[in-house]
Design an enzyme around this catalytic site. Structure first.
Site, short mmCIF file in Angstrom:
data_model
loop_
_atom_site.label_atom_id
_atom_site.label_comp_id
_atom_site.label_asym_id
_atom_site.label_seq_id
_atom_site.Cartn_x
_atom_site.Cartn_y
_atom_site.Cartn_z
N TYR A 1 0.80 -1.23 0.00
CA TYR A 1 0.00 0.00 0.00
C TYR A 1 0.83 1.29 0.00
O TYR A 1 0.26 2.38 0.00
CB TYR A 1 -0.94 0.00 1.21
CG TYR A 1 -1.92 -1.17 1.19
CD1 TYR A 1 -2.90 -1.24 0.21
CD2 TYR A 1 -1.84 -2.19 2.14
CE1 TYR A 1 -3.79 -2.32 0.18
CE2 TYR A 1 -2.73 -3.26 2.12
CZ TYR A 1 -3.69 -3.32 1.14
OH TYR A 1 -4.57 -4.37 1.11
N HIS B 1 -15.32 -6.80 -0.83
CA HIS B 1 -15.46 -8.18 -1.29
C HIS B 1 -16.48 -8.97 -0.49
O HIS B 1 -16.62 -10.17 -0.69
CB HIS B 1 -14.08 -8.87 -1.22
CG HIS B 1 -12.96 -7.99 -1.67
ND1 HIS B 1 -12.84 -7.56 -2.97
CD2 HIS B 1 -11.92 -7.42 -0.99
CE1 HIS B 1 -11.77 -6.77 -3.06
NE2 HIS B 1 -11.20 -6.67 -1.88
N HIS C 1 -9.45 1.86 -5.24
CA HIS C 1 -8.55 0.95 -4.52
C HIS C 1 -7.13 1.37 -4.78
O HIS C 1 -6.76 1.67 -5.93
CB HIS C 1 -8.75 -0.50 -4.98
CG HIS C 1 -10.13 -0.98 -4.70
ND1 HIS C 1 -10.53 -1.32 -3.43
CD2 HIS C 1 -11.21 -1.11 -5.50
CE1 HIS C 1 -11.81 -1.65 -3.47
NE2 HIS C 1 -12.25 -1.52 -4.72
N SER D 1 -4.44 -0.56 -4.30
CA SER D 1 -3.78 -1.65 -5.02
C SER D 1 -4.65 -2.11 -6.19
O SER D 1 -5.85 -1.79 -6.24
CB SER D 1 -3.55 -2.82 -4.06
OG SER D 1 -4.79 -3.34 -3.59
O1 CA2 Z 1 -6.25 -1.59 -2.44
C1 CA2 Z 1 -7.12 -1.13 -1.68
O2 CA2 Z 1 -7.30 0.08 -1.54
C2 CA2 Z 1 -7.98 -2.10 -0.84
O3 CA2 Z 1 -9.31 -1.57 -0.80
C3 CA2 Z 1 -7.36 -2.12 0.54
C4 CA2 Z 1 -8.04 -3.12 1.49
C5 CA2 Z 1 -8.11 -4.51 0.84
O4 CA2 Z 1 -8.83 -5.40 1.68
C6 CA2 Z 1 -8.79 -4.46 -0.52
O5 CA2 Z 1 -8.79 -5.74 -1.09
C7 CA2 Z 1 -8.05 -3.50 -1.44
C8 CA2 Z 1 -7.25 -3.18 2.79
C9 CA2 Z 1 -7.29 -1.88 3.57
C10 CA2 Z 1 -5.92 -1.42 3.96
O6 CA2 Z 1 -5.35 -2.31 4.88
C11 CA2 Z 1 -4.09 -2.09 5.34
C12 CA2 Z 1 -3.63 -3.02 6.23
C13 CA2 Z 1 -2.35 -2.86 6.75
C14 CA2 Z 1 -1.57 -1.76 6.37
C15 CA2 Z 1 -2.05 -0.84 5.48
C16 CA2 Z 1 -3.32 -0.99 4.97
#
Ligand code: CA2
Length: 151
Positions: A26, A83, A103, A105
């Protein structure tokens, strides 16, 4: 349009951890940095910005329901709820507001379970994989959708 358009940016679970953990996925930008960049852009676009994050599905749904009266459009990064949450999708659809999904990513280049989004089907547009800049692209597009006179 008489008054400034109000754009609501919503962030779902764990996005408060941005820049703190998993920088390989991220990046190193914090959510506070993303908010500051969104505020500067909203100012340039002549829009009012509301920027929020919650780890709680019900809180996000309450904000979406309120937005029907208080906002002109929504940018949302639903985090992991992307999801899993039919309820979030239902709330966004019921808001009758234009929605852009963001998103950080590229969810399509990651695990299979991230390839499906409950939000994409009701969104005006989807941005994935462009990092925090995706929020800025989404805001710019949303501003033009809610007020076609914005240059
Ligand atoms: O890519 C994205 O923005 C997501 O929405 C981020 C979510 C993930 O579950 C989606 O599949 C894609 C996760 C949120 C961020 O989580 C973090 C966890 C640890 C460190 C930084 C961010």
């Amino acid at each position: 349009m008489d008054s400034k358009p109000v754009l609501l940016v919503l962030n779902g679970p764990n996005l408060n951890m941005l820049g703190v953990r998993q920088p390989e996925v991220y990046g190193r930008t914090s959510l506070a940095d993303v908010e500051a960049d969104c505020r500067a852009l909203a100012e340039d676009l002549g829009c009012t910005l509301e920027f929020r994050q919650s780890n709680h599905e019900g809180q996000l749904i309450d904000w979406i329901q309120e937005a029907r009266q208080t906002a002109d459009g929504i940018v949302i990064n639903p985090g992991g709820l992307t999801h899993s949450s039919v309820a979030l999708r239902d709330a966004l659809l019921a808001s009758d507001l234009p929605v852009i999904e963001v998103h950080i990513s590229n969810i399509h280049a990651r695990e299979e379970f991230r390839h499906h989004s409950y939000v994409s089907g009701i969104a005006k547009g989807v941005i994935a994989g462009l990092g925090p800049q995706g929020y800025l692209f989404a805001l710019e597009a949303l501003a033009r959708i809610v007020d076609p006179e914005i240059e």
